[in-house]
Design a protein around this motif. Structure first.
Motif, short mmCIF file in Angstrom:
data_model
loop_
_atom_site.label_atom_id
_atom_site.label_comp_id
_atom_site.label_asym_id
_atom_site.label_seq_id
_atom_site.Cartn_x
_atom_site.Cartn_y
_atom_site.Cartn_z
N GLU A 85 0.82 -1.21 0.00
CA GLU A 85 0.00 0.00 0.00
C GLU A 85 0.86 1.26 0.00
OE1 GLU A 85 -3.03 1.89 3.18
OE2 GLU A 85 -3.44 -0.19 2.61
N LYS A 86 1.94 1.22 0.77
CA LYS A 86 2.83 2.38 0.90
C LYS A 86 4.25 1.97 0.54
CE LYS A 86 0.33 4.78 4.59
NZ LYS A 86 -0.36 5.71 3.79
N TRP A 105 10.80 9.49 2.55
CA TRP A 105 9.56 9.69 1.82
C TRP A 105 8.59 8.56 2.15
CZ3 TRP A 105 7.89 13.55 -1.31
CH2 TRP A 105 8.83 14.46 -1.80
N THR A 106 7.33 8.91 2.28
CA THR A 106 6.26 7.92 2.36
C THR A 106 5.34 8.18 1.18
OG1 THR A 106 6.40 7.87 4.76
CG2 THR A 106 4.39 6.98 3.77
N LEU A 107 5.29 7.24 0.24
CA LEU A 107 4.48 7.37 -0.96
C LEU A 107 3.31 6.41 -0.88
CD1 LEU A 107 7.52 8.10 -1.73
CD2 LEU A 107 6.77 7.79 -4.06
N THR A 108 2.14 6.89 -1.22
CA THR A 108 0.93 6.08 -1.21
C THR A 108 0.39 5.99 -2.62
OG1 THR A 108 0.42 6.87 1.01
CG2 THR A 108 -1.38 5.84 -0.22
N LYS A 109 0.13 4.77 -3.06
CA LYS A 109 -0.45 4.57 -4.39
C LYS A 109 -1.93 4.91 -4.30
CE LYS A 109 0.16 1.78 -8.37
NZ LYS A 109 0.95 0.74 -8.98
N THR A 110 -2.38 5.91 -5.07
CA THR A 110 -3.76 6.40 -4.98
C THR A 110 -4.63 5.92 -6.14
OG1 THR A 110 -3.13 8.44 -6.09
CG2 THR A 110 -3.12 8.45 -3.67
N THR A 114 -1.22 6.55 -10.16
CA THR A 114 -1.06 7.82 -9.45
C THR A 114 -0.55 7.59 -8.03
OG1 THR A 114 -3.39 7.78 -8.79
CG2 THR A 114 -2.83 9.01 -10.80
N TRP A 115 0.17 8.60 -7.56
CA TRP A 115 0.81 8.54 -6.25
C TRP A 115 0.67 9.87 -5.52
CZ3 TRP A 115 3.51 4.27 -4.39
CH2 TRP A 115 3.74 3.24 -5.30
N GLU A 116 0.70 9.79 -4.19
CA GLU A 116 0.84 10.96 -3.34
C GLU A 116 1.95 10.66 -2.35
OE1 GLU A 116 -2.93 11.90 -1.52
OE2 GLU A 116 -3.63 12.88 -3.35
#
Length: 190
Positions: A85-86, A105-110, A114-116
């Motif tokens: 998930e992250k 960095w903590t990246l979340t797949k949205t 796409t990512w945030e």
């Protein structure tokens, strides 16, 4: 308003108009020559950040100012962990002047592509999109500067998946809409 003040007021307005025109012109120039997600693809490869950055990666880079002068070089050891998930990226920077820095960095797949993301110093949310072998990432961050303190800059960050576990990154750095320079980074999977 007295007659004596009218010419001074007019001069101020002319100066502000000239400054505004100059800033608008610089802003228009900084938008020229940038990549786009709609650019034609040069390969059939697909970049999946969670796959590429899971594990250990080493990056070699440099910052070049807007006049083309290389101002700083660095090496980054990156450890990535994907939990489904992250994606957490621990970046350990070593600069050519001997200084070090760590950014996590903590990246979340949205969405499918796409990512945030968030990291210390990032203002708001970083947003990115993958398309084929390309990833575009945009964010504003307070970066430490060599003489102390921080400087708030915006990044328009582009990555292209190359062959054999290599990734090329070009980031356009700006402040108040004016380009300060470019960061070029070459990533290798380890």
């Amino acid at each position: 308003m007295t007659a004596a003040n009218k010419p001074e007021t007019r001069r101020r307005w002319v100066r502000w108009a000239a400054l505004g025109a100059g800033v608008a012109g610089l802003s228009a120039l900084t938008a020229c020559g940038r990549p786009s997600l709609s650019d034609g693809k040069l390969s059939s490869r697909s970049l999946n950040l969670e796959e590429y950055f899971d594990g250990r990666t080493v990056a070699y880079g440099q910052f070049e100012d807007r006049f083309g002068t290389v101002r700083r070089r660095f090496v980054v050891d990156i450890t990535g962990e994907w939990d489904g998930e992250k994606l957490t990226l621990t970046e350990d920077f070593r600069y050519s002047d001997g200084t070090t820095e760590q950014r996590i960095w903590t990246l979340t797949k949205t969405g499918e592509d796409t990512w945030e993301g968030a990291a210390d110093g990032v203002q708001g949310v970083a947003r990115g999109e993958e398309r084929g072998d390309t990833f575009n990432w945009a964010y504003t961050i307070d970066l430490p500067v060599p003489r102390g303190g921080t400087m708030r800059v915006s990044f328009d960050d582009w990555m292209w998946l190359l062959e054999d576990g290599r990734l090329l990154n070009k980031a356009y750095m700006s402040r108040f809409g004016v380009t300060l320079g470019e960061v070029t980074i070459f990533f290798e999977k380890k």
